[in-house]
Write a protein that holds these residues in place. Structure first.
Motif, PDB file in Angstrom:
ATOM      1  N   SER A  36       0.834  -1.196   0.000  1.00 44.21           N
ATOM      2  CA  SER A  36       0.000   0.000   0.000  1.00 44.21           C
ATOM      3  C   SER A  36       0.868   1.244   0.000  1.00 44.21           C
ATOM      4  O   SER A  36       2.059   1.186   0.317  1.00 44.21           O
ATOM      5  CB  SER A  36      -0.948   0.003   1.214  1.00 44.21           C
ATOM      6  N   PRO A  61      -6.742   2.455   1.303  1.00 46.75           N
ATOM      7  CA  PRO A  61      -7.510   1.285   0.834  1.00 46.75           C
ATOM      8  C   PRO A  61      -6.818   0.593  -0.336  1.00 46.75           C
ATOM      9  O   PRO A  61      -6.356   1.242  -1.283  1.00 46.75           O
ATOM     10  CB  PRO A  61      -8.841   1.899   0.394  1.00 46.75           C
ATOM     11  N   ASN A  62      -6.764  -0.736  -0.261  1.00 49.55           N
ATOM     12  CA  ASN A  62      -6.068  -1.490  -1.303  1.00 49.55           C
ATOM     13  C   ASN A  62      -6.425  -2.962  -1.162  1.00 49.55           C
ATOM     14  O   ASN A  62      -6.663  -3.453  -0.057  1.00 49.55           O
ATOM     15  CB  ASN A  62      -4.554  -1.301  -1.167  1.00 49.55           C
ATOM     16  N   TRP A  63      -6.472  -3.671  -2.298  1.00 51.34           N
ATOM     17  CA  TRP A  63      -6.667  -5.130  -2.297  1.00 51.34           C
ATOM     18  C   TRP A  63      -5.735  -5.720  -3.349  1.00 51.34           C
ATOM     19  O   TRP A  63      -6.118  -5.972  -4.464  1.00 51.34           O
ATOM     20  CB  TRP A  63      -8.124  -5.483  -2.584  1.00 51.34           C
ATOM     21  N   ALA A 123      -3.721 -10.716  -1.866  1.00 51.49           N
ATOM     22  CA  ALA A 123      -4.593 -10.551  -0.704  1.00 51.49           C
ATOM     23  C   ALA A 123      -5.217 -11.866  -0.245  1.00 51.49           C
ATOM     24  O   ALA A 123      -5.288 -12.142   0.959  1.00 51.49           O
ATOM     25  CB  ALA A 123      -5.694  -9.533  -1.018  1.00 51.49           C
ATOM     26  N   LEU A 158      -7.694  -7.956   8.991  1.00 52.05           N
ATOM     27  CA  LEU A 158      -8.189  -7.759   7.628  1.00 52.05           C
ATOM     28  C   LEU A 158      -8.484  -6.284   7.352  1.00 52.05           C
ATOM     29  O   LEU A 158      -8.159  -5.770   6.266  1.00 52.05           O
ATOM     30  CB  LEU A 158      -9.448  -8.599   7.408  1.00 52.05           C
ATOM     31  N   SER A 208      -6.601  -4.197   4.431  1.00 49.92           N
ATOM     32  CA  SER A 208      -7.332  -3.733   3.250  1.00 49.92           C
ATOM     33  C   SER A 208      -7.615  -2.232   3.232  1.00 49.92           C
ATOM     34  O   SER A 208      -7.827  -1.657   2.158  1.00 49.92           O
ATOM     35  CB  SER A 208      -8.657  -4.489   3.127  1.00 49.92           C
TER      36      SER A 208
END
Length: 258
Positions: A85, A150-152, A156, A244, A248
């Motif tokens: 991220s 925010p990131n996926w 992941a 989590l 995320s």
């Protein structure tokens, strides 16, 4: 055996299937496995000296497994220095085959610690889980350890499977099931058991810095209350949920030094 016991055992089976797909265990691990089995059998005996010996041997083996000191385990590195991220430090991850044996031992030696308390599940999930999340990630943000990011990423799902099956489940079995549950059983004092387990959970994260010791101790209190009111699987779910959300929605694992 209670239903949570079989669910936890099933999750461990899944975890080892995942780990064995990427790594291997050599014959050098055989003495460790035999020693774990022997200590579990001793711990379940009714004779005091045998029970004490079994638990003492386990604690020595658990330390070696947690620190990856014992031979025969080749923990495959599946993520290597990846920036997940914006502004984060590089992240690496191994699928550790040794550490989860700690949780498996608890399942075999102390199945009575694996409890489910349906009446407290709603309280734990609706109240304790968000409070723990706010305390931990709010504290991390206030301390400048993370930021909104925010990131996926592509890795992941692998991270999530590892975190559930090989990390959170093992840690909750050890710190909440074995330590907190065992101390409650031994001293009949819930506050002492909760405080000791939370402090030890924080100390396990002390090498990362005092900030992570503080935040991990807070998290340990939240997971410990979830365990007390909802049982082991609720504590595992709270643990995975906090991790989590961190993964995320915030900088993971932490902000890189400026």
């Amino acid at each position: 055996m209670p239903v949570p016991y079989w669910i936890a055992l099933f999750l461990f089976t899944l975890g080892y299937a995942l780990a064995l797909k990427h790594g291997e265990i050599s014959l050098g691990a055989l003495p460790v496995l035999v020693a774990l089995l022997g200590s579990a059998l001793l711990a379940r005996r009714a004779v005091l000296w045998q029970t004490t010996l079994g638990h003492s041997l386990f604690l020595v083996l658990a330390l070696g497994l947690a620190l990856h000191w014992l031979p025969g385990f080749h923990n495959a590195k599946v993520i290597d220095d990846v920036v997940l991220s914006r502004g984060a430090t590089p992240f690496s991850m191994n699928l550790n085959l040794d550490k989860p044996l700690i949780g498996l031992w608890v399942l075999l030696a102390c199945p009575w610690l694996i409890v489910l308390r349906p009446r407290g599940m709603l309280l734990s999930l609706a109240v304790l889980r968000p409070l723990t999340l706010i305390a931990c990630l709010g504290g991390a943000w206030a301390l400048g350890l993370v930021a909104w990011a925010p990131n996926w990423p592509d890795v992941a799902w692998l991270w999530l499977a590892n975190n559930l099956l090989l990390v959170s489940l093992t840690e909750e079995l050890l710190f909440r099931g074995y330590i907190q549950g065992g101390l409650e059983r031994l001293f009949k004092h819930e506050g002492l058991a909760l405080g000791a387990a939370s402090l030890l959970f924080g100390l396990a994260h002390l090498p990362l810095g005092w900030q992570w010791f503080y935040l991990s101790t807070l998290a340990g209190v939240g997971y410990g209350l979830a365990y007390r009111h909802g049982g082991l699987l609720v504590a595992v779910w709270c643990h995975v949920f906090v991790n989590l959300v961190h993964f995320s929605l915030f900088t993971y694992p932490m902000l890189a030094p400026a």
